[in-house]
Design a protein around this motif. Structure first.
Motif, PDB file in Angstrom:
ATOM      1  N   SER A   1     -12.580  81.504  61.593  1.00 21.95           N
ATOM      2  CA  SER A   1     -12.629  80.315  62.453  1.00 21.95           C
ATOM      3  C   SER A   1     -13.988  79.626  62.380  1.00 21.95           C
ATOM      4  CB  SER A   1     -12.297  80.691  63.893  1.00 21.95           C
ATOM      5  OG  SER A   1     -13.238  81.628  64.401  1.00 21.95           O
TER       6      SER A   1
ATOM      7  N   ILE B   1     -14.059  77.284  59.423  1.00 19.23           N
ATOM      8  CA  ILE B   1     -13.293  76.063  59.709  1.00 19.23           C
ATOM      9  C   ILE B   1     -14.105  75.123  60.594  1.00 19.23           C
ATOM     10  CG2 ILE B   1     -11.221  75.153  60.817  1.00 19.23           C
ATOM     11  CD1 ILE B   1      -9.799  77.736  60.041  1.00 19.23           C
ATOM     12  N   LYS B   2     -14.768  75.680  61.612  1.00 21.06           N
ATOM     13  CA  LYS B   2     -15.562  74.855  62.527  1.00 21.06           C
ATOM     14  C   LYS B   2     -16.733  74.204  61.806  1.00 21.06           C
ATOM     15  CE  LYS B   2     -14.442  77.544  66.669  1.00 21.06           C
ATOM     16  NZ  LYS B   2     -14.980  78.461  67.709  1.00 21.06           N
TER      17      LYS B   2
ATOM     18  N   THR C   1     -15.403  71.491  59.407  1.00 23.73           N
ATOM     19  CA  THR C   1     -14.902  70.356  60.193  1.00 23.73           C
ATOM     20  C   THR C   1     -16.060  69.542  60.756  1.00 23.73           C
ATOM     21  OG1 THR C   1     -12.922  71.606  60.824  1.00 23.73           O
ATOM     22  CG2 THR C   1     -13.474  69.697  62.162  1.00 23.73           C
ATOM     23  N   THR C   2     -17.076  70.228  61.232  1.00 28.84           N
ATOM     24  CA  THR C   2     -18.260  69.540  61.763  1.00 28.84           C
ATOM     25  C   THR C   2     -18.960  68.747  60.671  1.00 28.84           C
ATOM     26  OG1 THR C   2     -18.597  71.285  63.408  1.00 28.84           O
ATOM     27  CG2 THR C   2     -20.471  69.855  62.923  1.00 28.84           C
TER      28      THR C   2
ATOM     29  N   ALA D   1     -17.616  67.453  57.954  1.00 27.97           N
ATOM     30  CA  ALA D   1     -16.807  66.278  57.638  1.00 27.97           C
ATOM     31  C   ALA D   1     -16.919  65.216  58.734  1.00 27.97           C
ATOM     32  CB  ALA D   1     -15.345  66.698  57.458  1.00 27.97           C
ATOM     33  N   ALA D   2     -16.945  65.661  59.990  1.00 31.40           N
ATOM     34  CA  ALA D   2     -17.046  64.722  61.107  1.00 31.40           C
ATOM     35  C   ALA D   2     -18.380  63.986  61.097  1.00 31.40           C
ATOM     36  CB  ALA D   2     -16.860  65.472  62.421  1.00 31.40           C
TER      37      ALA D   2
ATOM     38  N   SER E   1     -24.795  68.077  56.540  1.00 24.65           N
ATOM     39  CA  SER E   1     -23.402  68.429  56.248  1.00 24.65           C
ATOM     40  C   SER E   1     -23.314  69.432  55.102  1.00 24.65           C
ATOM     41  CB  SER E   1     -22.603  67.171  55.902  1.00 24.65           C
ATOM     42  OG  SER E   1     -22.560  66.290  57.007  1.00 24.65           O
TER      43      SER E   1
ATOM     44  N   SER F   1     -21.803  73.130  55.357  1.00 24.00           N
ATOM     45  CA  SER F   1     -20.726  73.506  54.434  1.00 24.00           C
ATOM     46  C   SER F   1     -21.095  74.752  53.640  1.00 24.00           C
ATOM     47  CB  SER F   1     -20.426  72.351  53.474  1.00 24.00           C
ATOM     48  OG  SER F   1     -19.993  71.208  54.177  1.00 24.00           O
TER      49      SER F   1
END
Length: 304
Positions: A10, A13-14, A17-18, A20-21, A49, A53
């Motif tokens: 998880s 994923i977080k 996602t962060t 990309a946001a 980012s 990543s």
């Protein structure tokens, strides 16, 4: 079921996602800015980012590759051991207070982190045998190297299994059992404590130094659970935040004389989440009788 399938952590994923946001969202904040502001903001956002990543992918690789995770943990521990830490003052103090002599068993010794303390302890010369119970086989060579580097001459036996699985054929033959920064990462704290109790002779000493869960409801408590725990569980060899002070009192209190204290560990500022610690000694009382032969439940110390 597909045997090749795996679950993405998880935390990965977080992080992705962060990342990309951030890339997508930065344009909304710089729409009315001049060209240079937009370019600088974009460059900073991309760097952040990429870092997020990279961390996410690294944690993913660690989570799906047990062998790589073990090797990485060994390198992390060896590097920390070589650098030393202000926490070593507390480590060496409790080991000296515990009078490490005779037959000794340590659960989760890692690269022999405690050996730096034995080097300056006169009582260490009285160690007859040192059994290192360590499931990570990559530590075997490191701990032997550390023993020799510190000039310690006691015989060292490496047992490459989990503390829950150690077989103690004779009860009560060890003078000292050492548990430093290990109960957080075992599968079952109560089974390891039961094996430690079984190994100790009457009057034997259990030496403890562990990081623990912060006070329930505090800001640090939530930071430990929500932010740090998912990452630490991967990079820290399954390490969790547990209420080990209460666990020791509940499980050993009726059969051991406990002298366990809480303290704030002098850790680097970026490791503020590991400040809550306990240290102390539990002596196997020769007069107290065990009324219940089944291990008491430590459900309260499980990760929330």
């Amino acid at each position: 079921m597909c045997s090749s399938c795996f679950a993405i952590p998880s935390v990965t994923i977080k992080l992705l996602t962060t990342a990309a946001a951030l890339i997508y969202g930065q344009r909304s904040f710089t729409t009315n800015s001049n060209k240079w502001t937009r370019w600088i903001t974009f460059a900073i956002t991309v760097v952040i980012s990429l870092i997020l990543s990279a961390i996410g992918v690294f944690l993913l690789v660690l989570s799906v590759n047990p062998d790589f995770r073990k090797r990485n943990f060994v390198n992390l521990c060896v590097g920390q051991n070589l650098k030393g830490s202000p926490l070593d003052v507390h480590r060496c103090f409790v080991l000296e207070q515990g009078n490490v002599t005779g037959k000794v068993m340590e659960f989760g010794p890692g690269p022999g982190t405690n050996f730096k303390c034995f080097q300056n302890m006169t009582s260490a010369a009285s160690i007859e045998k040192y059994v290192a119970v360590e499931p990570n086989s990559y530590f075997e060579e490191k701990i032997e190297e550390e023993r020799k580097a510190r000039g310690l001459e006691f015989p060292l036996e490496f047992v490459g299994i989990k503390g829950e699985n150690v077989d103690i054929p004779e009860q009560g033959i060890y003078d000292v059992v050492v548990l430093t920064h290990v109960l957080c990462s075992v599968d079952s704290a109560e089974v390891v404590l039961a094996n430690a109790e079984k190994a100790l002779k009457p009057g034997g000493r259990l030496i403890v130094l562990e990081h623990v869960l912060a006070s329930e409801g505090s800001a640090l408590f939530h930071i430990q659970r929500q932010m740090v725990a998912p990452v630490l569980n991967i990079v820290g060899n399954g390490c969790k935040f547990l209420d080990l002070h209460r666990a020791l009192e509940d499980f050993l209190g009726d059969r051991f004389d406990l002298d366990i204290t809480k303290f704030e560990a002098p850790v680097p500022s970026f490791m503020f989440f590991a400040r809550p610690h306990i240290k102390g000694i539990a002596v196997k009382d020769t007069l107290k009788l065990r009324n219940d032969h089944s291990p008491k439940s430590l459900q309260h110390c499980q990760q929330h």
